[in-house]
Structure formats: C-alpha cells, structure tokens
Design an enzyme around this catalytic site. Sequence first.
Site, mmCIF file in Angstrom:
data_model
loop_
_atom_site.group_PDB
_atom_site.id
_atom_site.type_symbol
_atom_site.label_atom_id
_atom_site.label_comp_id
_atom_site.label_asym_id
_atom_site.label_seq_id
_atom_site.Cartn_x
_atom_site.Cartn_y
_atom_site.Cartn_z
ATOM 1 N N HIS A 17 -2.840 3.192 -4.567
ATOM 2 C CA HIS A 17 -2.029 2.835 -3.240
ATOM 3 C C HIS A 17 -0.968 2.101 -3.422
ATOM 4 O O HIS A 17 -0.607 1.066 -2.991
ATOM 5 C CB HIS A 17 -3.353 1.706 -2.797
ATOM 6 C CG HIS A 17 -4.569 2.201 -1.975
ATOM 7 N ND1 HIS A 17 -4.374 2.832 -0.878
ATOM 8 C CD2 HIS A 17 -5.900 2.305 -2.418
ATOM 9 C CE1 HIS A 17 -5.833 3.349 -0.693
ATOM 10 N NE2 HIS A 17 -6.578 2.808 -1.556
ATOM 11 N N ASP B 128 0.824 -0.996 0.013
ATOM 12 C CA ASP B 128 0.294 -0.088 0.139
ATOM 13 C C ASP B 128 0.959 1.112 -0.097
ATOM 14 O O ASP B 128 2.035 1.136 -0.248
ATOM 15 C CB ASP B 128 -0.994 -0.055 1.163
ATOM 16 C CG ASP B 128 -2.316 0.759 0.893
ATOM 17 O OD1 ASP B 128 -2.268 1.771 0.356
ATOM 18 O OD2 ASP B 128 -3.292 -0.103 0.646
ATOM 19 N N GLU C 131 -9.768 2.888 -5.346
ATOM 20 C CA GLU C 131 -9.496 4.405 -4.809
ATOM 21 C C GLU C 131 -8.310 5.054 -5.845
ATOM 22 O O GLU C 131 -7.136 5.215 -5.114
ATOM 23 C CB GLU C 131 -9.194 4.371 -3.393
ATOM 24 C CG GLU C 131 -10.404 3.963 -2.563
ATOM 25 C CD GLU C 131 -10.076 4.088 -1.208
ATOM 26 O OE1 GLU C 131 -10.960 4.756 -0.369
ATOM 27 O OE2 GLU C 131 -8.885 3.456 -0.630
HETATM 28 C C1 ACM Z 1 -11.329 -0.359 0.511
HETATM 29 O O1 ACM Z 1 -11.712 -0.322 1.806
HETATM 30 N N1 ACM Z 1 -10.656 0.864 0.114
HETATM 31 C C2 ACM Z 1 -11.218 -1.326 -0.345
#
Ligand code: ACM
Length: 599
Positions: free
Chosen positions: A263, A191, A326
């Site tokens: 991420h 991440d 995201e």
């Molecule tokens: C997530 O909780 N961003 C998959």
Amino acid sequence: MKLKFILCLLLSGIFFQIKAQQYSIIPQPVMVIPGTGTFDFSYSVNIVFDKEQNENADYLNQYLAKYYSVRPILGGGMKKKIALRNPGIQTDNLIQHDDEYTLSITGDSIIIKGSSAGVFYGIQTLLQLMPAEKISSFQIPCCDIHDYPRFSWRGMHLDCARHFFSVEFVKKYIDMMAYYKLNMFHWHLTDDQGWRIEIKQYPLLTQIGSYRKETMVEKNFDPYIGDKTPVDGFYTQEQVKEIVQYAAKRHITIVPEIEMPGHSQAAIAAYPELACYGNNYEVWTKWGVTNVTLCPTSDVIQFYENILSEIISLFPGKYIHIGGDEVPDDHWKNSKQVAELMHEKNLQTYAQVEAYFINQIEQYVISKGKKIIGWDEILEGGVSQSATIMSWRGTEGGVAAAKKGNDAVMTPGKYCYFDHCQSQNPLEPICIGGYLPLDTVYSYDPMPSQLSADESMHILGAQANVWTEYISTGDKIEYMIFPRMLALSEVLWTQKKNMDYWNFIGRLEKHFELLNMRGINYRVPDVKIEVRTMDGNKFMIGMSCIETDAMIHYTLDGSNPTETSLSYLEPLTLTAEECKKLKAIAITKSGKRSLIISN
Ligand code: ACM
C-alpha cells in the site's frame, strides 16, 4: 409515544421491546439511579473546578454557549453550581480508573468527579441529558450515575488517503467520537492512492504523492474508466500539531498509520528508488491492492525510519501503526535484490521477508520509546512480543496474538467495517460491498470466548474502520458511521450484562435529535414493512421506523412517496395488487429522509 407507532409495534409484535427511556444515555452507563426533581438551567449557573479540570471546564463552557446560549460564570459564587472535581483520596475510593466518573445531579448542583478523562466522560453524559434543541431555558432530571468503560481501546479509524478530508472535518470527526466516549483515533495517512502528511526530509512525498490525477468511476475496473477529476491534499505538520492538541483536549489519542511495505505506491511514485525496480509509477487511480511494494533494502528501511522520526515527534501517543496488510509477493519474486537478501538472511518465505522489514522498523520504533501496531498479517512471518495486532481478517488474528502474549485490537470486517453497506436497499449509495446493519454491530462482543482469563487481558478493545474508496465527502462519512457508531460505543463501553438491543433502540430517538442539533448527517433508518396474510386475498400491512419520531409516508401506485403522500397512522388492509406497489419513506421533523423502500 405516538398512536401510529403503538399500532405498528403492536402489529409487528415488538410492542414490549421498544420503550422510550427517561435517561437516554449512549453508551449505557454502569449504574444510573433515578432521582426526583430537576436541575434548572433557566437561572445563572456557575462552573467551579479543580485546577486539573481547567480544560474540561472550558470545553463545557464553550459547548453550553454554542448550543444553548447558556453562559455560565467560571469559578463564580452563584448558588447553582456545576462542580468538576478530582476524586478525594479518602472520600471517593469508588473511583479507581482513569476513565471512571461519578455524576450527581440534584436541584442545586451538578457534581462530576473523576480524573481529567473521567470528568470529560461525565460531561458527555451530562450533555446527553440536555435538550436536543437550541433553547436557553431548560431542566435536566436529577440522578446519580457511576460509570466506567469495559475496554480501554475504543477506536474509530479514518482513511484520509483514498480521499482527503479537511482539517475542519477531521476535528468534527474527533468531536463525534468524543460525544460517544471513544478514545483512539486511527488516522490512515498513506496508501497507494495518496500520501497525506508533510515529511520535511522528503518533500516529494507530498509534492507528488498527495496528488492523484483522477479516480476510477464506481467499480469500472475492467475496462477501466477514470473520472478525470484530480484528488489532492495533505496535512502540514503545523495542522497535524493542531489536530493532535484538539484531540488531546477530548481525551482522544491519535494513532498515525504509515503503511509499509505494501500500500505504498504513492510514496514510490514520489521516490521510485523505494521500489526494487521500475521508475514510472504513478499515484494509483484504481482501488484494490497494487503489485508494487517497498524493497526491503537497508536504504529503504533507513528512509522509512527517517519518516518515522518525524511522525514520532508529531504524535505523543505510544502507538505507531505501520500497516503491514496485503503485501503481494509479485514485486519481490522478480527482484534480484530480494533473492539475495533471502539467501543472505536465510529467509524461506515472502512472509518472512515482510517480517524482516517490519522487525527492523519495530526495533527503531522501540528505540524511540514507542510501540508498533500492525494489521494481522504481521503475525505471519513472526513478530516480537511488544507488537500489537489489529485483527481485521476475522477474529483469528486477535485470538492468535493473545495466545502468543501479544496485545490485540479487534476490527473484524463482519462487525467493524463501516465502509460496508448498511442495508440491502437497492437505493443505498454505493459502498465497497458487504452488509453490516446496526443490529449486527450491536451484537458484537470483542472478547473472543476461547481465551483464558490471562489471554483475554491482551484484548485491548475494538474499533470500526472507515475506508474511503467510495466515500469522498464528510457528509457521506457521517451517513456511513451514524447510527452504527452509537452501537459500537455501547459494544466498547457498556458492561456486557447491561447490553440490550431493544433498550438501545429506545434510547436512540433522543440521539437522532442530538445528532441533528449537532449538525451531523446520520442515516435515517429505512421503514420496515411487515405483511400478514388475511382472508380473501387481503393483506394486513404494518410499517415502523427505528426513528420513532419520523412520519411514514406511502404510495400504492408505484410512485415515489414524498411528504405530501399518504401518512401512515395505523395498519393498512391492502389487496395483493396494492401490496406489490407499496412504497414508503420516513421523513423526520427536520426534513431528513430515509431511502424509499419498496415492498
Ligand atoms: C484492511 O482492511 N486491508 C486492513
């Protein structure tokens, strides 16, 4: 049942709802037929088994030695036997599925039949019938059980990127899943805030990407405050192999997640050429979503295929999780390369740019004989039929996927985010937000009602996600997942017609004790205070705790209750003033404490 408990239940009107159960099995099996008599572990016991059950015999043997100092004789000729058997082709046509088992306990024998996975689940049921204290002489009740799960994907996720957890803890997590017949471990390994798996072709991913210089203190985003304490750590490939094997013995498949194209700041800090521009990125120390993303060029895609080639060789399961959630547009909007790519490939939106990236990665993964799974955003730009969708922003992504013919795993935040707070008690340790109490988890049905029979075949199951922004220790993970994971296991395994919250609560007491024996730091539920108005400025107060064996202590002067405070034995009659100052705590036999609750 203790007097104090009967009294407080009477007062709260749920007297007929909570009943301690003779067979406190979680998840509740398909069918339990009570027997008479007991199987006695006071005498020598031997384990006999078919060849395919070898590892199960070993597991059972080690468990009995660890918790009860019972040392069965493997394959010996003693009269009292535990037999682990494959189903007979003609005699056991009742057993049809891989995860299905029968368990028959009589005075002389315990017979578990099923495939290797089925017998493993039968063993878990058997272990729950054993005492929750480390004694070597005990009996378990006779019964006949036939059991199989409702869903095939029974998952738990763990974010080891935001905080790093040791190999030893990851194994404990796998053990905790296995006790409750969960079978998919979604391991979030990369991440913005950390890259946690060794990749031999790209050593900087861990040399630089696994080290974060500090972490934001609580929720101090702006102005930012850092704690000046580094977070560091990654899993070597040798350790990963060891964990994969450990999980396989417990019939748990690991789904590794390598996040892309968002991420990914830890990877970009290690190799800035992965971004479209800029070269001064650091492993992120804040929470949230960074602006920087991977650049969708052929070099970056090749880089990630190389990473995945190593991942695929480490993890034998069929799913590779590629993230996909995201992905902000900002970085791509300012990139000449992305503008050119959109022109060249006729891509109209940034969701299509993401789809372009993901589709190439998917083709690579398919060429290696595996399948991708990704967060529900990957549906937006268009994704192939073979991708599995993890529905997290609600259930809509899962429904849309199933309608298109894609498989889906349900993890909606409202029911499945175990990083959300378990209570609204102001003393609750810091959590990311949200409110997800035990009964809400239990109320979840992963099968969306709007799907046809054919569409519903695409709903593989569900899983809980454990994001660790605000969870830095194994102890706190255990606190966040227990007892909620027990409710999840029932949501995923138990037939819908057998789901009953108060019956589940009746079975929980034994499990609090088992968790304690197994060294697991569960959350002791808060004391529930109920107030009834009486005549003349008086109030009748009833108090109860789901952990029925805990003693409730209280104070009436505003001070914090401890074990030496008054014990709650029967409903109280209090003045308005006393009522306002009432504080209570539940303390278990082993000394574990609930949060203090104020009326
Ligand atoms: C997530 O909780 N961003 C998959």
